[in-house]
Design a protein around this motif. Structure first.
Motif, PDB file in Angstrom:
ATOM      1  N   MET A   3       0.830  -1.199   0.000  1.00 17.93           N
ATOM      2  CA  MET A   3       0.000   0.000   0.000  1.00 17.93           C
ATOM      3  C   MET A   3       0.871   1.258   0.000  1.00 17.93           C
ATOM      4  N   GLN A   4       1.988   1.223   0.693  1.00 16.32           N
ATOM      5  CA  GLN A   4       2.892   2.373   0.692  1.00 16.32           C
ATOM      6  C   GLN A   4       3.426   2.636  -0.711  1.00 16.32           C
ATOM      7  N   TYR A  56       0.596   4.053  -3.075  1.00 14.81           N
ATOM      8  CA  TYR A  56       0.302   5.477  -2.875  1.00 14.81           C
ATOM      9  C   TYR A  56       1.573   6.324  -2.860  1.00 14.81           C
ATOM     10  N   ASN A  59       3.251   8.038   0.272  1.00 11.70           N
ATOM     11  CA  ASN A  59       2.599   9.154   0.959  1.00 11.70           C
ATOM     12  C   ASN A  59       2.607   8.867   2.463  1.00 11.70           C
ATOM     13  N   THR A 102      -0.268   7.245   4.308  1.00 11.53           N
ATOM     14  CA  THR A 102      -0.632   5.841   4.113  1.00 11.53           C
ATOM     15  C   THR A 102      -0.731   5.114   5.454  1.00 11.53           C
ATOM     16  N   LEU A 126      -6.349   7.882  -1.852  1.00 14.24           N
ATOM     17  CA  LEU A 126      -5.945   7.511  -0.498  1.00 14.24           C
ATOM     18  C   LEU A 126      -6.952   8.040   0.519  1.00 14.24           C
TER      19      LEU A 126
END
Length: 541
Positions: A95-96, A99, A102, A105, A156
C-alpha cells in the motif's frame, strides 16, 4: 409464576420506583451481600443467575444449541471486523508503494483503532435505547458497505474514509457482541462462552491473516476487500436469521438468583431456579416464541432516555476503583501488544533472521495455539474455579473477585514475554527467532486473557451496568491504542527494544500490583459502589 409478566412495564410511576429502590437497597443493607456476591450452589445444585423468567421469549430460556449458534455468528462477525481493521499488516508495504510512499498511508492502519472506540461510544448507548439486534444488524451491514467502499476507492483519502466507516461497525465486536453473550448465558457459564467467542475470533483472524498474503498476491488488494465484503454480507444474512433480540428487562434481584415477587408493594413469592429445577415456561400469560417475533428488527418501544442514562452510568462506573483498574489493565496489555505487532515483522524480516513476507504472516498462526490453550485453561478453568469455591463454602456463596485469580497467568506471561522479546529483538544474533515468535504469541495470550478475565469479573460484579462498563473498557483501550500507534517508532528508536520493553514490563507490573488491593478489598468496594450500580427494579403482578 406470572409475576414476571409486568417486570418490563414502563408505566410504573416515579414514587413507586423510589419505593422499589429503597426496598432493594434495604435487602442489600448492612450485613447482606453486595452486588457480585451470589449464592451459586444450593443443595449441591448450581443456582441459575440471573433467574430466568417463565416467559418463552426470555433469552435465558433459549435452547443451548441456539445459544451456540448465536455465539458462532457473533464470532464470525468479530473475525471479519478485526481482520478488516487490523489485517493489513502483510501487505502494508504494498500500500505504501501504491500510494507513492505518501506519509498518510500509515493512517490506513492507525485510524481504525480510534474509530472502533468511537463506534463503541455511539453504538452501545443506542443499543440500550432501541435494542441490541437493530444495532448489530446495522453494524454487519455497515461493515459490508465499508468494505465495498474501500475496494472501489479512487484515492488515499477515500480509502482511509472507507476504513474509518467499516471500523465504526467493527467496534461492535468488542463490546456489543460480549454484551449479547452475557445476556443469553448464566453466570456459571459466561467465562467459557466468552472464551469460545474469543477463540473463534483469534483462530479465524489468524487463519485469514495468513491467507491474506496469498490472496493479495493472487487477486490484488482490492479483491481482498471484495472477498471479505461478500463474507460480511453472508454474516449479515446469517445474523438477520439467527441472532434474535437479547435485551430483556429483569428485576434487580434476578441478578442475585432469587426474584422477590411483589403485589402492591408487599412481597408475595420468591422465584428460585437451579440447573435441575428450572422455572417452568408459562404459555398462558406469555406469548410463545415465533419466527415473526424472532425476525422483527426492533421490538418497540424504544426508550431514548436509556441512551443518556448509559453515558451517565459510564461516568459513574469509571470512578469505581475496581472498574478503573480493569480498564487500565486492559489498556496496558493492549498497548504492549500493539508495540509487539508493530515491530515483530521488522525484527524477523531483517538479518540475521531474514524471514520472507509469507513466513511473517505465518507467525500469526501462533494465535491459533493461544486460542486452543485459552478455552480450557481460562474459559472452562475460570468457570470451574468459580463453582469450586462456591461448593467448598457451607452457604454456597462466591465473590466476583474469584474471577481475578485466573488473570495471574496472563499477567505473568505478559511480564516474561516483555523481558524476553526486548532482549531478543535488541540482540538477535544471541537469540533464536523462536524467542520472538513465541513471546509475540505470549503477548497476544496475555492480552486476550486479561480481556476475558476483566470482562467476566466486571460483568459478574455489576451485572446491571454491563453496557456502560463494556464501553469504558473497549473505548478507552481503543483510544490508548491509537495514541500508542503514533509513538511506537520514536519510543523504540529512543529506548531501544530492550529498554522499551523493560519499561513496558515495569508499567505492567505496577498496574498489575494495584490489583492486589482490588482483590483484597473487592467486597467492600462493591458494597460502597452498589447504590450506583443497582436499579432496584422489582417483579410485580
Amino acid at each position: 409464576m406470572s409475576a414476571h409478566r409486568n417486570m418490563d412495564d414502563k408505566d410504573i410511576d416515579a414514587t413507586h420506583h423510589e419505593l422499589a429502590m429503597d426496598k432493594s437497597l434495604k435487602r442489600h443493607g448492612k450485613g447482606s451481600n453486595p452486588t457480585g456476591t451470589v449464592k451459586l450452589v444450593e443443595d449441591g445444585e448450581i443456582v441459575l443467575i440471573p433467574t430466568p423468567s417463565p416467559d418463552p421469549r426470555d433469552p435465558l430460556n433459549y435452547p443451548q444449541w441456539q445459544k451456540w449458534v448465536i455465539t458462532f455468528v457473533l464470532g464470525l462477525f468479530s473475525v471479519l471486523g478485526v481482520l478488516m481493521t487490523s489485517g493489513m499488516g502483510p501487505f502494508v508495504t504494498l500500500m505504501q508503494s501504491y500510494y507513492d510512499y505518501n506519509p498518510h498511508t500509515d493512517d490506513l492502519m492507525t485510524y481504525p483503532t480510534l474509530f472502533m472506540g468511537i463506534g463503541n461510544v455511539i453504538a452501545m448507548p443506542l443499543a440500550m435505547a432501541i435494542g441490541r439486534r437493530p444495532v448489530f444488524l446495522a453494524s454487519a451491514l455497515l461493515l459490508t458497505v465499508g468494505s465495498i467502499w474501500c475496494a472501489a476507492s479512487t484515492s488515499l483519502g477515500s480509502h482511509i474514509a472507507g476504513r474509518d466507516v467499516l471500523s465504526l461497525a467493527a467496534g461492535q465486536s468488542e463490546a456489543l457482541c460480549p454484551l449479547i453473550i452475557q445476556e443469553i448465558h448464566f453466570v456459571h457459564e459466561r467465562s467459557s462462552r466468552l472464551a469460545w467467542f474469543s477463540a473463534i475470533q483469534s483462530i479465524g483472524t489468524a487463519a485469514l491473516t495468513i491467507a491474506t498474503s496469498y490472496l493479495v498476491s493472487s487477486l490484488g488488494w482490492r479483491w481482498w476487500y471484495g472477498v471479505f465484503s461478500i463474507a460480511s454480507g453472508l454474516v449479515f444474512i446469517s445474523a438477520f436469521t439467527l441472532v434474535p433480540e437479547s435485551r430483556y428487562d429483569r428485576p434487580t434481584d434476578a441478578f442475585e438468583g432469587e426474584v422477590h415477587v411483589h403485589h402492591e408493594g408487599e412481597e408475595q413469592v420468591i422465584v428460585h431456579a437451579t440447573t435441575k429445577n428450572r422455572v417452568p415456561l408459562d404459555f398462558i400469560n406469555y406469548k410463545a416464541r415465533t419466527w415473526k417475533h424472532t425476525l422483527a428488527i426492533m421490538h418497540p418501544p424504544a426508550n431514548w432516555k436509556e441512551a443518556l442514562t448509559c453515558y451517565k452510568q459510564m461516568g459513574q462506573c469509571i470512578l469505581f476503583p475496581n472498574i478503573l483498574w480493569v480498564v487500565l489493565m486492559n489498556s496496558v496489555s493492549l498497548g504492549i501488544y500493539v508495540i509487539g505487532v508493530t515491530e515483530y515483522a521488522s525484527v524477523l524480516g531483517a538479518p540475521p533472521y531474514n524471514y520472507p513476507t509469507t513466513s511473517l504472516g505465518l507467525v500469526q498462526g501462533g494465535q491459533i495455539v493461544v486460542a486452543m490453550i485459552m478455552v480450557p485453561v481460562l474459559g472452562y478453568g475460570g468457570d470451574q474455579l468459580y463453582k469450586l469455591v462456591a461448593r467448598r463454602r457451607e452457604n454456597g456463596t462466591v465473590e466476583s473477585e474469584v474471577r481475578l485469580i485466573p488473570m495471574l497467568l496472563p499477567i505473568v506471561v505478559l511480564l516474561i514475554s516483555c523481558v524476553i522479546f526486548g532482549r531478543a529483538a535488541s540482540h538477535p544474533t544471541e537469540w533464536s527467532p523462536w524467542a520472538i515468535t513465541t513471546t509475540f504469541s505470549g503477548l497476544y495470550f496475555a492480552y486476550i486473557g486479561i480481556i476475558l478475565n476483566g470482562y467476566t469479573y466486571s460483568l459478574d460484579s455489576y451485572a446491571e451496568r454491563a453496557a456502560p462498563i463494556l464501553v469504558l473498557i473497549c473505548a478507552i483501550r481503543g483510544f490508548i491504542s491509537f495514541g500508542i500507534s503514533f509513538g511506537v517508532t520514536k519510543f523504540i528508536t529512543e529506548q531501544g527494544f530492550q529498554g522499551a520493553f523493560d519499561i513496558c514490563a515495569i508499567i505492567a507490573g505496577v498496574v498489575a500490583a494495584l490489583g492486589i488491593p482490588i482483590f483484597v478489598f473487592g467486597w467492600w468496594i462493591r458494597k460502597v459502589t452498589m447504590k450506583y450500580a443497582v436499579d432496584g427494579r422489582t417483579a410485580e403482578f
